[in-house]
Design a protein around this motif. Sequence first.
Motif, PDB file in Angstrom:
ATOM      1  N   ARG A  93       1.505   1.853  -3.460  1.00 32.64           N
ATOM      2  CA  ARG A  93       0.420   2.423  -4.197  1.00 32.64           C
ATOM      3  C   ARG A  93       0.229   3.906  -4.012  1.00 32.64           C
ATOM      4  O   ARG A  93      -0.065   4.699  -4.662  1.00 32.64           O
ATOM      5  N   ASN A 149       0.770  -1.148  -0.225  1.00 32.96           N
ATOM      6  CA  ASN A 149       0.036   0.178   0.051  1.00 32.96           C
ATOM      7  C   ASN A 149       0.843   1.214   0.025  1.00 32.96           C
ATOM      8  O   ASN A 149       0.471   2.256  -0.471  1.00 32.96           O
ATOM      9  N   GLN A 177       0.090   6.913  -6.438  1.00 32.12           N
ATOM     10  CA  GLN A 177      -0.930   8.037  -6.350  1.00 32.12           C
ATOM     11  C   GLN A 177      -0.582   9.286  -6.244  1.00 32.12           C
ATOM     12  O   GLN A 177      -0.715  10.344  -7.050  1.00 32.12           O
TER      13      GLN A 177
END
Length: 407
Positions: free
Chosen positions: A110, A107, A114
């Motif tokens: 990620r 995560n 982003q």
Amino acid sequence: MLPTELLSFRVKAGVVEPKRIRPTPTNLALAESLIAAFEGHIGRRRSELDDELRALEAGRADFRVLRGLAHLLTQAGEFEAGGPVEPAFVRERVFALAQAHPPSRLNAARVLEQASRSLSADSPLSPAEVQGALYADLPDQQTLVAFDPPTPTELLQRYDLAQAQGLLYRAYSLIITARRNEPARYKQLLKYTKLFGLMLTVEGDATFGFTLTMDGPTSLFGGTTRYGLAMAKFLPALLHVTKWDLTAALKPRRDLAWVDPADEEWHYGLTSEDGYVSHYKPPDEHDSALESGFTERFARLDSPWVLEREVDLVPVPGGVILPDFRLVQGERSVLVEIVGYWRPEYLRKKFELLRKSGRTDVIVCVSERLNLEKAGVNPSDFGDRVVWFKGVLNPKEVLERAERLAG
């Protein structure tokens, strides 16, 4: 200057002396290697520079000297947060995105992806660059963007002076004996006492020298070293005075095991012969074209009077004035102050100090271009000691007034 933990000094019978570093080939080589390390890390993070400095320090008995030299070089560098985007802005964006994802390595990747897409509207950033920008404003993550390198000799000289300054951190009293000096030296001395907020009393005369006493009572400054810090910053200005000696009273350090607990006060002495080198800019020979022009015209006269520049310190209540010139002929002497083109506030202070001095041997040369009425100044208070001039101050008129005043 050096922080307290990097100072090296010895104390014997209450007299403290800094340990100096000589320009030996070994010490010069050390200084050169440190300078090269800083130059080689321009554009790189401070943490990388710190790693190299630790490697240079490993196994050295003189590690405190190396750290002191590196500390001074750090002050010669400019460190900034790297990257095109402010780290605080990057953190705000990343932390906001992270709220939607449970903590995990996947995560985290990620979130950085982003954030990369989100921030690219302002400036293109890869995920790795986003991660690097998160804490780029922390000291060890900042980038060395500029460095003004000294020579190895200059670095060693600066280290010696920083050691001497460091001892003055704990000073609460300075007594300076300043003898006859080159022009403009006293003026710079007074300029820096004012700049650093040092309280000053003056005694003496231009023939035998002046004693300047600077006191920082602990009742006024509490238990801090604030006044001692001001004295330390003042020391490089004193080095431009050509003949002087200094004695200081210091508070002993109680945090060192080897310090004699019976010591109530330490004493520290310096003279103009000790070989310290100032990094402050030397004063200009003349403050203005009026003074330099007057000096040149006087030199062309065939006069028994001798013109000396800025050799008298005149104490007044609440301050000190330094007349521009002294005229001397045998046992006779007068002072000369040139008042040229200045602001009303300056004029008020100048004439008030001259009045408070009570000196009747000061010739006051005043430009007719000055608006003394606007400044609230009445030159008639100085009687026939005033010499008026327009564009050029005629030394013959000043000499005529000197003859009358000196008797």
